[in-house]
Design a protein around this motif. Structure first.
Motif, short mmCIF file in Angstrom:
data_model
loop_
_atom_site.label_atom_id
_atom_site.label_comp_id
_atom_site.label_asym_id
_atom_site.label_seq_id
_atom_site.Cartn_x
_atom_site.Cartn_y
_atom_site.Cartn_z
N SER A 31 1.03 -1.19 0.04
CA SER A 31 -0.11 0.01 0.01
C SER A 31 0.90 1.24 -0.03
CB SER A 31 -1.13 -0.11 1.11
OG SER A 31 -0.22 0.16 2.33
N ALA A 32 1.85 1.15 0.65
CA ALA A 32 2.82 2.39 0.59
C ALA A 32 3.47 2.75 -0.83
CB ALA A 32 4.30 2.04 1.48
N LEU A 33 3.72 1.52 -1.54
CA LEU A 33 4.20 1.53 -3.01
C LEU A 33 3.09 2.08 -3.77
CD1 LEU A 33 6.58 0.85 -4.63
CD2 LEU A 33 5.50 -1.23 -5.33
N LEU A 34 1.76 1.82 -3.65
CA LEU A 34 0.66 2.30 -4.33
C LEU A 34 0.69 3.78 -3.93
CD1 LEU A 34 -1.90 2.00 -6.19
CD2 LEU A 34 -3.06 1.43 -4.10
N ALA A 35 0.83 4.14 -2.62
CA ALA A 35 0.49 5.78 -2.33
C ALA A 35 1.82 6.11 -2.99
CB ALA A 35 0.55 5.77 -0.90
N ILE A 36 2.65 5.93 -2.78
CA ILE A 36 3.99 6.72 -3.51
C ILE A 36 3.68 6.68 -4.94
CG2 ILE A 36 6.51 6.48 -3.84
CD1 ILE A 36 6.72 5.24 -0.92
N ALA A 37 3.48 5.77 -5.52
CA ALA A 37 3.16 5.82 -6.88
C ALA A 37 1.84 6.97 -7.40
CB ALA A 37 2.74 4.37 -7.54
N LEU A 38 0.90 6.98 -6.86
CA LEU A 38 -0.07 7.84 -7.26
C LEU A 38 0.61 9.31 -6.72
CD1 LEU A 38 -2.92 5.79 -6.02
CD2 LEU A 38 -2.27 6.21 -8.17
N MET A 39 1.12 9.33 -5.50
CA MET A 39 1.62 10.57 -5.32
C MET A 39 2.60 11.33 -6.40
SD MET A 39 2.75 10.31 -1.26
CE MET A 39 3.36 12.00 -0.94
N ALA A 40 3.51 10.29 -7.09
CA ALA A 40 4.34 10.46 -8.10
C ALA A 40 3.66 11.08 -9.22
CB ALA A 40 5.40 9.49 -8.27
N VAL A 41 2.46 10.53 -9.57
CA VAL A 41 1.89 10.62 -10.47
C VAL A 41 1.22 12.00 -10.79
CG1 VAL A 41 -0.19 10.14 -12.31
CG2 VAL A 41 1.51 8.28 -11.28
N VAL A 42 0.50 12.28 -9.49
CA VAL A 42 -0.09 13.73 -9.61
C VAL A 42 0.70 14.81 -9.55
CG1 VAL A 42 -2.24 12.93 -8.61
CG2 VAL A 42 -0.69 13.66 -6.88
N THR A 43 1.92 14.53 -8.79
CA THR A 43 3.01 15.57 -8.65
C THR A 43 3.47 15.89 -10.07
OG1 THR A 43 3.38 14.93 -6.45
CG2 THR A 43 5.10 16.22 -7.49
N TYR A 44 3.88 14.58 -10.73
CA TYR A 44 4.61 14.91 -12.05
C TYR A 44 3.63 15.65 -12.93
CZ TYR A 44 7.07 14.87 -16.49
OH TYR A 44 7.73 15.11 -17.69
N ALA A 45 2.29 15.24 -13.00
CA ALA A 45 1.18 15.90 -13.71
C ALA A 45 1.38 17.27 -13.29
CB ALA A 45 0.12 15.25 -13.34
N CYS A 46 1.47 17.84 -12.29
CA CYS A 46 1.59 19.29 -11.99
C CYS A 46 2.72 19.88 -12.49
CB CYS A 46 1.44 19.51 -10.42
SG CYS A 46 -0.13 19.21 -9.63
N ARG A 47 3.94 19.31 -12.46
CA ARG A 47 5.23 19.86 -12.89
C ARG A 47 5.07 19.85 -14.32
NH1 ARG A 47 8.11 16.78 -8.66
NH2 ARG A 47 9.14 18.45 -7.48
N ALA A 48 4.65 18.86 -15.07
CA ALA A 48 4.69 18.87 -16.55
C ALA A 48 3.46 19.61 -17.03
CB ALA A 48 4.48 17.64 -17.12
N GLY A 49 2.34 19.62 -16.26
CA GLY A 49 0.94 20.20 -16.84
C GLY A 49 0.96 21.85 -17.11
N GLY A 50 1.55 22.40 -16.22
CA GLY A 50 1.66 23.86 -16.49
C GLY A 50 2.62 24.41 -17.62
N TYR A 51 3.71 23.48 -17.92
CA TYR A 51 4.43 23.84 -19.03
C TYR A 51 3.72 23.26 -20.34
CZ TYR A 51 8.56 23.51 -22.21
OH TYR A 51 9.45 23.71 -23.22
N TRP A 52 3.07 22.14 -20.29
CA TRP A 52 2.22 21.79 -21.37
C TRP A 52 1.24 22.74 -21.85
CZ3 TRP A 52 -2.82 20.04 -21.80
CH2 TRP A 52 -3.40 19.42 -22.72
N LEU A 53 0.54 23.18 -20.80
CA LEU A 53 -0.52 24.02 -21.12
C LEU A 53 -0.20 25.27 -21.76
CD1 LEU A 53 -3.56 23.42 -19.82
CD2 LEU A 53 -3.05 25.13 -18.20
N MET A 54 0.97 26.00 -21.29
CA MET A 54 1.31 27.11 -21.70
C MET A 54 1.56 26.96 -23.12
SD MET A 54 0.46 29.12 -19.62
CE MET A 54 1.06 30.71 -20.17
N GLY A 55 2.04 25.60 -23.95
CA GLY A 55 2.40 25.28 -25.08
C GLY A 55 1.17 25.19 -25.99
N ARG A 56 0.16 24.88 -25.21
CA ARG A 56 -1.17 24.83 -25.96
C ARG A 56 -1.83 25.97 -26.26
NH1 ARG A 56 -2.24 19.96 -27.80
NH2 ARG A 56 -4.52 20.50 -27.66
#
Lengths: 100, 257
Positions: free
Chosen positions: A6-31
């Motif tokens: 369950s820790a692995l799952l939590a960490i994986a999901l935390m990683a996904v949402v965090t990277y989505a935020c990091r990449a999302g703003g950059y991606w969005l400004m390119g759109r």
């Protein structure tokens, strides 16, 4: 080296949402077509984020916080050295907490 | 998308990237500029490692979290909830809320990083964190154009964070209380110092003031860390509406503030 499932799952999901935020703003400004005005606005964003991190932390700390930020500003102006400014600010907050 | 508009480089026709676009020297400058920030980050890495151990993360889990999530503030909030059975939904939702501000960081970095191909930018964005980003964006305000600087500053911060987290975890209880010597205020002072060193013109005070006022109001009225987002967006909008297009490349007028 144990890893709970369950820790692995939590960490994986935390990683996904965090990277989505990091990449999302950059991606969005390119759109969107970035107008010169948007670019000008973006140049003020870093300062605005820094102010938004500093102001509430200073308010929460109260008078020692205000003193520390003021001293940091003076130290930065005099020395133009981040490390010295940081250490002076930390010293000030420590000192002010002893007094107040 | 990134239509190459390196300022004044419209006549370059060969495929070779512009010389000063990404250089090792830029990386080196970024690392150097991030050293003070790195020290603050390292102190907090130790504290995080210690906290993580206290709530029961194993070394391997701690390492995984710091390599793949790498977002200190959100991780600290998650530790608050770290008890088995893990409230995974709450942990992930909190992480998302705290990290929404990273959207602003990436947006602000776009005009700089878009000169690089996506396949290089997107991996690099993983190590973009407030501290390295602040150092880099501040340097850009002062005329830095080398994308290597952005990488160097962020990479150095990441390299300060990771080993100190592991050290804190392994050291266990042997670490003192950072608040006792004022170190809990380290980030505030260094963020403030970075802010002041980026001061360029009196007009800066307008978006900064608006951001500060909005952030304080949000801090007072809203739960969590919405204040960063509210303040950041307010500053952006103020700059968008009233900002001056005086953002010429090249060295800024020295001696500011």
């Amino acid at each position: 080296m144990t890893i709970h499932a369950s820790a692995l799952l939590a960490i994986a999901l935390m990683a996904v949402v965090t990277y989505a935020c990091r990449a999302g703003g950059y991606w969005l400004m390119g759109r969107v077509t970035m107008s010169p005005r948007v670019e000008i606005g973006l140049t003020y964003l870093p300062g605005a984020v820094l102010v938004s991190l500093v102001a509430p932390a200073m308010a929460e700390e109260g008078i020692p916080g205000v003193c520390a930020v003021a001293v940091t500003a003076i130290a930065m102006r005099k020395t133009n050295n981040l490390l010295i400014a940081m250490l002076t600010g930390i010293g000030t907050v420590w000192l002010a907490r002893q007094i107040i | 998308m990134g239509t190459g508009h390196g300022l004044g480089s419209g006549f370059e026709r060969d495929n070779a990237p512009a010389r000063d676009m990404f250089t090792g020297d830029g990386v080196r400058r970024g690392i150097q500029a991030a050293i003070p920030m790195g020290i603050g980050v390292a102190v907090y890495g130790v504290v995080f490692g210690l906290l993580a151990r206290q709530v029961g993360l194993t070394v391997a889990e701690n390492l995984l979290m710091n390599v793949f999530v790498f977002a200190g503030a959100a991780q600290i909030a998650s530790l608050d909830m770290w008890a088995y059975p893990l409230p995974i939904l709450s942990i992930v939702a909190t992480t998302l809320l705290i990290n929404l501000r990273l959207i602003l960081l990436g947006a602000a970095a776009r005009p700089w990083l878009r000169e690089l191909p996506d396949r290089k930018v997107y991996p690099m964005l993983h190590i973009m964190a407030d501290e390295g980003w602040a150092v880099a964006m501040n340097a850009r305000r002062r005329g830095e154009r080398d994308i290597g600087f952005f990488l160097g500053a962020n990479l150095f911060v990441a390299l300060c964070w990771l080993p100190s987290v592991v050290a804190g975890h392994l050291a266990g209880g042997g670490v003192g209380d950072p608040a006792a010597v004022g170190l809990d205020f380290a980030f505030t002072t260094i963020f403030a110092a970075t802010l002041f060193s980026g001061y360029r013109a009196r007009f800066d005070l307008v978006p900064w003031g608006a951001a500060g006022a909005a952030a304080l109001l949000a801090w007072w009225l809203l739960p969590g860390t919405w204040y960063v987002l509210v303040g950041g967006i307010t500053g952006f909008l103020t700059g968008f509406a009233f900002g001056k297009p005086a953002f010429a490349p090249g060295p800024m007028i020295d001696g500011a503030p």
